[in-house]
Write an enzyme that holds these catalytic residues in place. Structure first.
Site, PDB file in Angstrom:
ATOM      1  N   ASP A   1       0.792  -1.250   0.000  1.00  0.00           N
ATOM      2  CA  ASP A   1       0.000   0.000   0.000  1.00  0.00           C
ATOM      3  C   ASP A   1       0.816   1.289   0.000  1.00  0.00           C
ATOM      4  O   ASP A   1       0.522   2.226   0.756  1.00  0.00           O
ATOM      5  CB  ASP A   1      -0.967   0.008   1.198  1.00  0.00           C
ATOM      6  CG  ASP A   1      -2.062  -1.036   1.078  1.00  0.00           C
ATOM      7  OD1 ASP A   1      -2.023  -1.852   0.143  1.00  0.00           O
ATOM      8  OD2 ASP A   1      -2.963  -1.047   1.947  1.00  0.00           O
TER       9      ASP A   1
ATOM     10  N   CYS B   1      -2.221  -2.891   7.420  1.00  0.00           N
ATOM     11  CA  CYS B   1      -2.157  -3.808   6.278  1.00  0.00           C
ATOM     12  C   CYS B   1      -0.870  -4.625   6.237  1.00  0.00           C
ATOM     13  O   CYS B   1      -0.888  -5.780   5.800  1.00  0.00           O
ATOM     14  CB  CYS B   1      -2.394  -3.028   4.984  1.00  0.00           C
ATOM     15  SG  CYS B   1      -4.098  -2.385   4.936  1.00  0.00           S
TER      16      CYS B   1
ATOM     17  N   LYS C   1      -6.567  -4.925  -3.637  1.00  0.00           N
ATOM     18  CA  LYS C   1      -7.369  -5.443  -2.527  1.00  0.00           C
ATOM     19  C   LYS C   1      -8.374  -4.384  -2.097  1.00  0.00           C
ATOM     20  O   LYS C   1      -8.218  -3.212  -2.438  1.00  0.00           O
ATOM     21  CB  LYS C   1      -6.469  -5.841  -1.364  1.00  0.00           C
ATOM     22  CG  LYS C   1      -5.703  -4.683  -0.761  1.00  0.00           C
ATOM     23  CD  LYS C   1      -4.745  -5.175   0.306  1.00  0.00           C
ATOM     24  CE  LYS C   1      -4.061  -4.020   0.997  1.00  0.00           C
ATOM     25  NZ  LYS C   1      -4.982  -3.133   1.722  1.00  0.00           N
TER      26      LYS C   1
END
Ligand SMILES: [Zn+2]
Length: 230
Positions: free
Chosen positions: A13, A170, A122
């Protein structure tokens, strides 16, 4: 030490909305790690993947989708959309972030994407939160899986190194899931940045990772030497 098989690197991310100065969910010190991530991407990992949080505008984790709810302050209990009796998860509500097609969803330009072998999306299922690169947290049944576990196994990966943002969300959930998927899993701590930077927060996070079987290392660890020599 030597690796038991092939090593993969997961860069989690590294997107505009998770970085200063304009990110709606910016992690302090995130963008500054770009050089560290690029150095890691130069090592001979067999797989070098990045993930993107990739939400539709009406994603369930956005406070804007729930009248009267405030980002960060309010939470929501979310059931498995495919089985009401599976364990539900209480999710924190966030400001809108990483909406597909927006600048905030883009990987930061400082990351050398030419070195990536794949990009995993995702959080695209609007019904559920998905911190982990492998998929949402439901197990009975699993929903919205990314296919990452199978693709790593097909590539012969045995050891997965996880870095990126945010350490306490995450990165953490991807690493814990990687252990569940059977990978020897490492978090390279100085290649991550956490939202909660307090000593107590970090201690709790480390304990949780270690209890789940994740090995926490740093950039000088012998495990990375093994990758360099692979
Ligand atoms: Zn998200």
């Amino acid at each position: 030490m030597t690796l038991s098989g092939k090593a993969g690197l997961a860069v989690i991310d590294v997107q505009e909305d998770f970085c200063e100065p304009n990110g709606s969910l910016a992690v302090k010190g995130g963008r500054e790690l770009a050089e560290v991530w690029n150095d890691l991407l130069s090592l001979p990992f067999a797989v070098k993947l990045a993930t993107r949080d990739y939400h539709p505008q009406d994603h369930i984790s956005f406070a804007s989708q729930h009248s009267g709810k405030q980002p960060f302050a309010d939470t929501l209990m979310v059931k498995n959309p495919e089985n009401e009796s599976d364990d539900p998860f209480t999710v924190t509500l966030w400001p809108d972030h990483c909406v597909q097609g927006t600048k905030g969803c883009e990987i930061i330009p400082e990351l050398d994407q030419s070195k990536l072998t794949q990009v995993i999306r995702k959080g695209w299922d609007k019904r559920v939160e998905a911190f982990s690169a492998f998929g949402p947290a439901y197990r009975n049944p699993r929903v919205g899986m990314s296919g990452l576990g199978d693709s790593l196994r097909e590539a012969g990966i045995t050891d997965l190194f996880v870095v990126g943002l945010a350490y306490d969300y995450c990165v953490k959930h991807t690493a814990i899931d990687a252990v569940e998927h059977g990978f020897k899993t490492y978090v390279i701590e100085d290649a991550t940045a956490a939202i909660d930077k307090s000593d107590e927060g970090l201690a709790k996070l480390r304990k949780e990772l270690q209890d789940k079987g994740v090995t926490i290392i740093d950039l000088n660890s012998k495990e990375l030497d093994a990758v360099r020599k692979a």
